[in-house]
Design a protein around this motif. Structure first.
Motif, PDB file in Angstrom:
ATOM      1  N   VAL B  42       0.837  -1.198   0.000  1.00 40.53           N
ATOM      2  CA  VAL B  42       0.000   0.000   0.000  1.00 40.53           C
ATOM      3  C   VAL B  42       0.876   1.253   0.000  1.00 40.53           C
ATOM      4  N   PRO B  43       0.672   2.167  -0.959  1.00 44.21           N
ATOM      5  CA  PRO B  43       1.438   3.421  -0.927  1.00 44.21           C
ATOM      6  C   PRO B  43       1.096   4.204   0.346  1.00 44.21           C
ATOM      7  N   LEU B  44       2.089   4.732   1.022  1.00 44.03           N
ATOM      8  CA  LEU B  44       1.866   5.504   2.247  1.00 44.03           C
ATOM      9  C   LEU B  44       1.125   6.800   1.897  1.00 44.03           C
ATOM     10  N   ALA B  45       0.004   7.043   2.578  1.00 35.98           N
ATOM     11  CA  ALA B  45      -0.813   8.218   2.240  1.00 35.98           C
ATOM     12  C   ALA B  45      -0.226   9.502   2.813  1.00 35.98           C
ATOM     13  N   GLY B  46       0.655   9.408   3.795  1.00 39.68           N
ATOM     14  CA  GLY B  46       1.239  10.605   4.397  1.00 39.68           C
ATOM     15  C   GLY B  46       1.862  10.251   5.731  1.00 39.68           C
ATOM     16  N   PRO B  47       2.578  11.205   6.333  1.00 45.79           N
ATOM     17  CA  PRO B  47       3.295  10.901   7.581  1.00 45.79           C
ATOM     18  C   PRO B  47       2.353  10.599   8.747  1.00 45.79           C
ATOM     19  N   HIS B  48       1.081  11.035   8.624  1.00 48.40           N
ATOM     20  CA  HIS B  48       0.112  10.776   9.694  1.00 48.40           C
ATOM     21  C   HIS B  48      -0.348   9.325   9.697  1.00 48.40           C
ATOM     22  N   GLN B  49      -0.135   8.609   8.602  1.00 48.12           N
ATOM     23  CA  GLN B  49      -0.721   7.266   8.494  1.00 48.12           C
ATOM     24  C   GLN B  49       0.145   6.239   9.213  1.00 48.12           C
ATOM     25  N   ARG B  50      -0.479   5.510  10.139  1.00 46.16           N
ATOM     26  CA  ARG B  50       0.228   4.482  10.893  1.00 46.16           C
ATOM     27  C   ARG B  50       0.061   3.114  10.234  1.00 46.16           C
ATOM     28  N   ARG B  51       1.137   2.336  10.288  1.00 48.34           N
ATOM     29  CA  ARG B  51       1.095   0.968   9.756  1.00 48.34           C
ATOM     30  C   ARG B  51       1.142  -0.037  10.892  1.00 48.34           C
ATOM     31  N   HIS B  52       0.326  -1.064  10.806  1.00 47.14           N
ATOM     32  CA  HIS B  52       0.302  -2.121  11.817  1.00 47.14           C
ATOM     33  C   HIS B  52       0.439  -3.455  11.087  1.00 47.14           C
ATOM     34  N   ALA B  53       1.658  -3.805  10.767  1.00 45.20           N
ATOM     35  CA  ALA B  53       1.896  -5.033  10.009  1.00 45.20           C
ATOM     36  C   ALA B  53       2.094  -6.196  10.974  1.00 45.20           C
ATOM     37  N   SER B  54       1.492  -7.320  10.643  1.00 40.95           N
ATOM     38  CA  SER B  54       1.601  -8.464  11.549  1.00 40.95           C
ATOM     39  C   SER B  54       1.855  -9.743  10.772  1.00 40.95           C
ATOM     40  N   ASP B  55       2.046 -10.803  11.517  1.00 40.45           N
ATOM     41  CA  ASP B  55       2.335 -12.116  10.963  1.00 40.45           C
ATOM     42  C   ASP B  55       1.063 -12.690  10.317  1.00 40.45           C
ATOM     43  N   ASN B  56       1.232 -13.727   9.524  1.00 41.43           N
ATOM     44  CA  ASN B  56       0.123 -14.261   8.733  1.00 41.43           C
ATOM     45  C   ASN B  56      -0.919 -15.001   9.564  1.00 41.43           C
ATOM     46  N   ARG B  57      -0.531 -15.538  10.711  1.00 43.05           N
ATOM     47  CA  ARG B  57      -1.362 -16.514  11.391  1.00 43.05           C
ATOM     48  C   ARG B  57      -2.215 -15.943  12.527  1.00 43.05           C
ATOM     49  N   VAL B  58      -2.373 -14.648  12.572  1.00 43.94           N
ATOM     50  CA  VAL B  58      -3.008 -14.049  13.744  1.00 43.94           C
ATOM     51  C   VAL B  58      -4.209 -13.199  13.332  1.00 43.94           C
ATOM     52  N   GLU B  59      -5.057 -13.771  12.475  1.00 42.23           N
ATOM     53  CA  GLU B  59      -6.177 -13.003  11.920  1.00 42.23           C
ATOM     54  C   GLU B  59      -7.072 -12.395  12.998  1.00 42.23           C
ATOM     55  N   LEU B  60      -7.405 -13.165  14.017  1.00 44.07           N
ATOM     56  CA  LEU B  60      -8.355 -12.659  15.010  1.00 44.07           C
ATOM     57  C   LEU B  60      -7.758 -11.552  15.864  1.00 44.07           C
TER      58      LEU B  60
END
Lengths: 255, 255
Positions: B42-60
């Motif tokens: 995903v292109p970063l929309a701006g410095p205000h946008q936070r990313r929360h990337a996680s591992d594949n197996r933790v959907e819930l």
């Protein structure tokens, strides 16, 4: 031959769900071929672009014309709604190719995927396709009703969520009723049934039934039906219709 | 609460197949939540946008965090590949909502549909989903292998084209082999089987087998399998691999 034929799907409505890849193909097209409803949705790329709008029931003639234009060196786009590979024009193009001029097989042919109707219908409701599912067209123009019942029975036996395309038309007003009658013999009466009308459009609407009371007369050509599996659930909300989703787990949500 | 949670799918690869509606939601997001592979697309929309990337197996856990952020008033997007409602995050969000804080049900939640993997795989091959079809995930994290075999048998009995998602992973290297063994008992040996790898991507590839010789070891997490119906056909071409399509008609092409 330097012609090209690209089969694209516009998604469920307007061009809000059309992919950049599909829109690029349309912008480069010299000829846009399709059912008038879909051709009319495409922004005209310029005065050089020709439109070939046709009636709904002539898929093979339309596919043949598109192949002929591509063989003349034109940049042809065949346009469908939804995804072109799901109950739409892509299979018709390959059928026309198989029985037509052998030289057509050397043409540069591409298929650009799109958002098919059941995905827009599901998104409107929540996540009813969250488990294993199947898609069945109720049109018996090209297959027998026996085949349709065989597939409905198999879908029930496998406890699939069932997306029903082409549930009704003026020529086939009763078939969804027959399908529900048949499914009532094979699935529980409280199975969730969704009628998504014009999903993806501004005036989209959703009705939630159970299988016992699902009223086929409320469906038309723009309705997509989803019949739940044993894991399809309603999630109640205050002052709003419930969310509908199919639990990913056989042990229920969050297990 | 003024927060919003939108569940979007990016389509099969990059953002070339992402819909304008999904990209708009991402551009407006204060928080993007998802499996790292998709968040990174995903292109970063701006410095205000936070990313929360996680591992594949933790959907819930991921779904719960997204709901918590929306409840705090954030504009949250949960991002999946493909379509979010097909073996992806949308069902997990509703599961988390069902077992979580009752106030979450009042949140503004939306699902934006996308191009799911089987549509991109089909487009690469031609039109193998041209007839009735079903989609089965081979992952048995959340359902039993007995259920998977029950669905494969029903799919064979109904003569559906079968799209197989999640055919293999490091933790489950043998399951596609088991599925093929099972299908060989229920479908003809010459049934067309497709392995579409990274469909939609620049380095996409397609292998065509028949059921008798399909080699499950050539599949991995990025492979989508399509097992044909009795109407799935090869259309030979000179110096190129054949087109694969499923005839819309039981009477063969162009009837």
């Amino acid at each position: 031959m330097t012609g090209r034929l690209t089969v694209v799907g516009l998604g469920p409505a307007g061009t809000e769900f059309a992919t950049p890849a599909a829109m690029k193909a349309l912008a480069e097209a010299t000829d846009v071929v399709g059912y008038a409803t879909y051709v009319d949705r495409v922004p005209l790329a310029g005065p050089h672009q020709r439109r070939h709008a046709s009636d709904n029931r002539v898929e093979l003639e339309r596919a043949t014309m598109a192949l002929e234009l591509a063989a003349e060196g034109r940049q042809v786009v065949v346009v469908s709604g939804g995804d072109p590979g799901v109950f739409a024009m892509a299979a018709a193009v390959f059928e026309a190719m198989e029985v037509g001029d052998a030289a057509w097989r050397a043409l540069d042919v591409r298929v650009e995927p799109g958002v098919t109707a059941m995905l827009a219908a599901a998104a409107l409701a929540g996540a009813p396709l969250g488990g294993d599912f199947c898609a069945i067209s109720l049109s018996d123009n090209l297959k027998s009703w026996t085949t349709i019942e065989r597939r409905l029975e198999a879908a029930a036996r496998g406890d699939f969520v069932i997306a029903i395309y082409n549930p009704a038309s003026k020529a086939r007003p009763e078939q969804l009723g027959r399908a529900f009658e048949f499914l009532r013999q094979h699935k529980p009466a409280d199975t969730v049934v969704l009628f998504a009308h014009a999903a993806g459009d501004k005036n989209a609407s959703l009705k939630i039934f159970d299988l016992a009371t699902a009223d086929y007369k409320q469906a038309d050509m723009r309705t997509l039906i989803i019949v739940g599996s044993s894991q399809t659930r309603l999630l109640a909300r205050e002052s709003q219709r419930p969310w509908v989703y199919t639990s990913r787990s056989e042990r229920g949500p969050a297990s």
